[in-house]
Design an enzyme around this catalytic site. Structure first.
Site, PDB file in Angstrom:
ATOM      1  N   GLU A 166       0.761  -0.854   0.000  1.00 13.35           N
ATOM      2  CA  GLU A 166      -0.309  -0.158   0.147  1.00 13.35           C
ATOM      3  C   GLU A 166       0.743   1.416   0.078  1.00 13.35           C
ATOM      4  OE1 GLU A 166      -3.212  -0.048   2.992  1.00 13.35           O
ATOM      5  OE2 GLU A 166      -4.728  -1.432   2.097  1.00 13.35           O
ATOM      6  N   GLU A 371      -4.930  -8.961   0.036  1.00 17.44           N
ATOM      7  CA  GLU A 371      -5.809  -8.244   1.051  1.00 17.44           C
ATOM      8  C   GLU A 371      -7.224  -8.626   0.974  1.00 17.44           C
ATOM      9  OE1 GLU A 371      -4.682  -5.401   3.672  1.00 17.44           O
ATOM     10  OE2 GLU A 371      -2.332  -6.075   3.615  1.00 17.44           O
TER      11      GLU A 371
HETATM   12  C1  BG6 Z   1      -4.413  -2.551   4.472  1.00 15.65           C
HETATM   13  C2  BG6 Z   1      -3.482  -2.614   5.091  1.00 15.65           C
HETATM   14  O1  BG6 Z   1      -4.405  -0.913   4.598  1.00 15.65           O
HETATM   15  O2  BG6 Z   1      -5.357  -2.682   5.571  1.00 15.65           O
HETATM   16  C3  BG6 Z   1      -3.412  -3.599   6.332  1.00 15.65           C
HETATM   17  O3  BG6 Z   1      -2.316  -3.430   4.588  1.00 15.65           O
HETATM   18  C4  BG6 Z   1      -4.606  -3.186   6.779  1.00 15.65           C
HETATM   19  O4  BG6 Z   1      -2.359  -3.402   7.197  1.00 15.65           O
HETATM   20  C5  BG6 Z   1      -6.038  -3.744   6.875  1.00 15.65           C
HETATM   21  O5  BG6 Z   1      -4.362  -4.007   9.049  1.00 15.65           O
HETATM   22  C6  BG6 Z   1      -7.151  -3.439   6.941  1.00 15.65           C
HETATM   23  O6  BG6 Z   1      -7.348  -2.125   7.912  1.00 15.65           O
HETATM   24  P1  BG6 Z   1      -7.291  -1.517   9.319  1.00 15.65           P
HETATM   25  O7  BG6 Z   1      -7.413  -0.037   9.734  1.00 15.65           O
HETATM   26  O8  BG6 Z   1      -9.062  -1.553   9.190  1.00 15.65           O
HETATM   27  O9  BG6 Z   1      -6.233  -2.934   9.997  1.00 15.65           O
END
Ligand code: BG6
Length: 472
Positions: A166, A371
């Site tokens: 990211e 993700e």
């Molecule tokens: C992405 C990141 O932005 O989203 C992760 O790569 C992050 O590290 C995930 O945990 C979800 O975001 P959040 O703020 O809900 O943990």
């Protein structure tokens, strides 16, 4: 497009799940690890820090055994750069090197393909102190040296690599680059300088991977939300094009095409934020392309026009976390057609299908979802069991969208959910949970950190076992 038949997932589809070192490992100061910018980050005291996290550092065998039981084909995790090089460069810390050897070997012995993120927000604080980190050209060499060390040490067993997680989110968050915010415009200017250096560094890391890792494949892991024009007003359509260029395409255009897209370039020049391009930089990107595109997908955004006026002049950025609006470019508005998570992330699986098609059309590279997941507050029963039907619903709809994109020709390597077990959320501590496996701790009460399987664990296991046949 609807079709009369639906293509099945290919046999070699990588059904996976993800974590990141600082969010899951804990042991933040153990076995010689140095500080990263995440360790020194000044936290909102209502949220936990990263000292213990899910204590994966001490539970990795148990966690990987659970992954094996779930049937995972792939585990995406990051290496904490400062476990290997506590200062970011210089001396190697053998105990850190051993930890990742153990994790990799455990994965392989369990039939799980390791996918390694080389840099997931955890920039070495040592490099910030030595020369300002990503704001200095020396950062390029240090990143490439660190990556080269990883390729040489682990590349006999690890064939999938991710360069930067990211990058857009790093660029817009001063604490993730390691400097203190001054004015938003200055911060942004520094962010785009860091962005340039990261793109050059990633290009040389790709080169090193191709030279060192036999059969190695490497790509970025970008955040790529779907954006839609809010209405059919032509102004909203134009604002949508701007937001796609300025927020979504710019990193990948550099990574894959070796260029600043024209709108992004003009934007940077006009706002006096264009970094200096050194001889050979763009050539390095152009000649060292990624093998695939990894992307994180959670939500979509609705984009409206935001004309500049006296009250809102060009350059009047009001950034909290990310530029959510910018006079003279676009603003993000609520999408009334969608529901949202407790944190306001608008849930949109069709957006994932759209993004997949856009990325494949524009870059013509296979895709890996690095993700995708549903964050929620959860209360277990007395046995630690959580009925996370919302998560199952979210994931099955998103996987269906992958299947539909694949059905019309998009090539995918795999799908990694976020996250395998509960870990510290990037912005919301331990109360926002994403895992298939519950970790028994609260925000500030560490309890016993015991693992228990949620309903979604059994659902994902079944999905993998039937290779996605149950996704309809
Ligand atoms: C992405 C990141 O932005 O989203 C992760 O790569 C992050 O590290 C995930 O945990 C979800 O975001 P959040 O703020 O809900 O943990």
């Amino acid at each position: 497009m609807e079709t009369k038949t639906m293509k099945p997932f290919p046999d070699n589809f990588l059904w996976g799940s993800s974590t990141a070192a600082f969010q899951c490992e804990g042991a933040a100061h153990e076995d010689g690890k140095g500080n990263s910018v995440m360790d020194v980050r000044v936290q909102d005291p209502s949220i936990c820090n990263y000292e213990v996290a899910a204590d994966h550092y001490h539970h990795y065998k148990e966690d990987i055994a659970l992954m094996k039981e779930c049937g995972l084909k792939a585990y995406r995790f990051s290496i904490a750069w400062t476990r290997i090089f506590p200062e970011g460069n210089g001396e190697v810390n053998q105990r850190g090197v051993d930890f990742y050897n153990n994790v990799i070997n455990e994965c392989i012995a369990s039939g799980i393909t390791p996918i390694i993120t080389l840099y997931h927000f955890e920039y070495p604080q040592g490099l910030v102190e030595q020369y300002g980190g990503w704001l200095d050209r020396r950062s390029i060499e240090d990143y490439v040296n660190y990556c080269t060390f990883c390729f040489k040490t682990y590349g006999d067993r690890v064939k999938y690599w991710l360069t930067v997680n990211e990058q857009d989110h790093v660029n817009h968050m001063p604490f993730r680059i390691g400097f203190k915010s001054t004015s938003v415009l200055e911060d942004e200017k520094k962010g785009y300088l860091a962005n340039h250096n990261m793109c050059v560094a990633a290009a040389y890391a790709i080169k090193a991977c191709h030279e060192i890792v036999e059969g190695g494949k490497i790509g970025p892991a970008v955040c790529f939300d779907m954006h839609y024009p809010t209405s059919n007003k032509p102004e909203d359509g134009l604002a949508w094009l701007d937001s796609m260029d300025l927020r979504n395409y710019y990193v990948l255009d550099m990574n894959v095409k070796g260029k600043y897209n024209p709108v992004f370039k003009r934007y940077l020049e006009d706002r006096d934020m264009m970094p200096e391009i050194h001889e050979g930089d763009m050539e390095a990107m152009k000649t060292n392309k990624p093998d695939f595109i990894g992307f994180n997908y959670y939500a979509s955004k609705s984009i409206s026009a935001f004309p500049a006026d006296e009250e809102h002049p060009i350059g009047d950025l009001k950034i909290k976390l990310l530029p959510a609006e910018e006079p003279g470019a676009y603003k993000i508005v609520k999408n009334n057609n969608l529901t949202a998570t407790l944190w306001g992330w608008e849930i949109d699986n069709i957006g994932l299908e759209c993004v997949s098609r856009i990325l494949y059309d524009r870059y013509e590279l296979p895709l890996l979802i690095t993700e995708c997941g549903f964050g929620n507050k959860e209360t277990p029963d007395e046995n630690g069991y959580v009925e996370d039907d919302d998560r199952i619903d979210y994931l099955s709809k998103h996987i269906l969208s992958v299947k539909k994109a694949m059905n019309v020709g998009v090539e995918f390597i795999g799908f990694c959910s976020w996250s395998f077990m509960d870990i510290v959320s990037g912005h919301s501590g331990f109360s926002k949970r994403y895992g298939f496996v519950r970790v028994n701790r609260e925000e500030h009460d560490l309890k016993d950190l015991a693992r228990s399987k949620k309903k979604s664990f059994y659902w994902y296991k079944e999905t993998i076992a039937c290779n996605g046949e149950n996704i309809k």
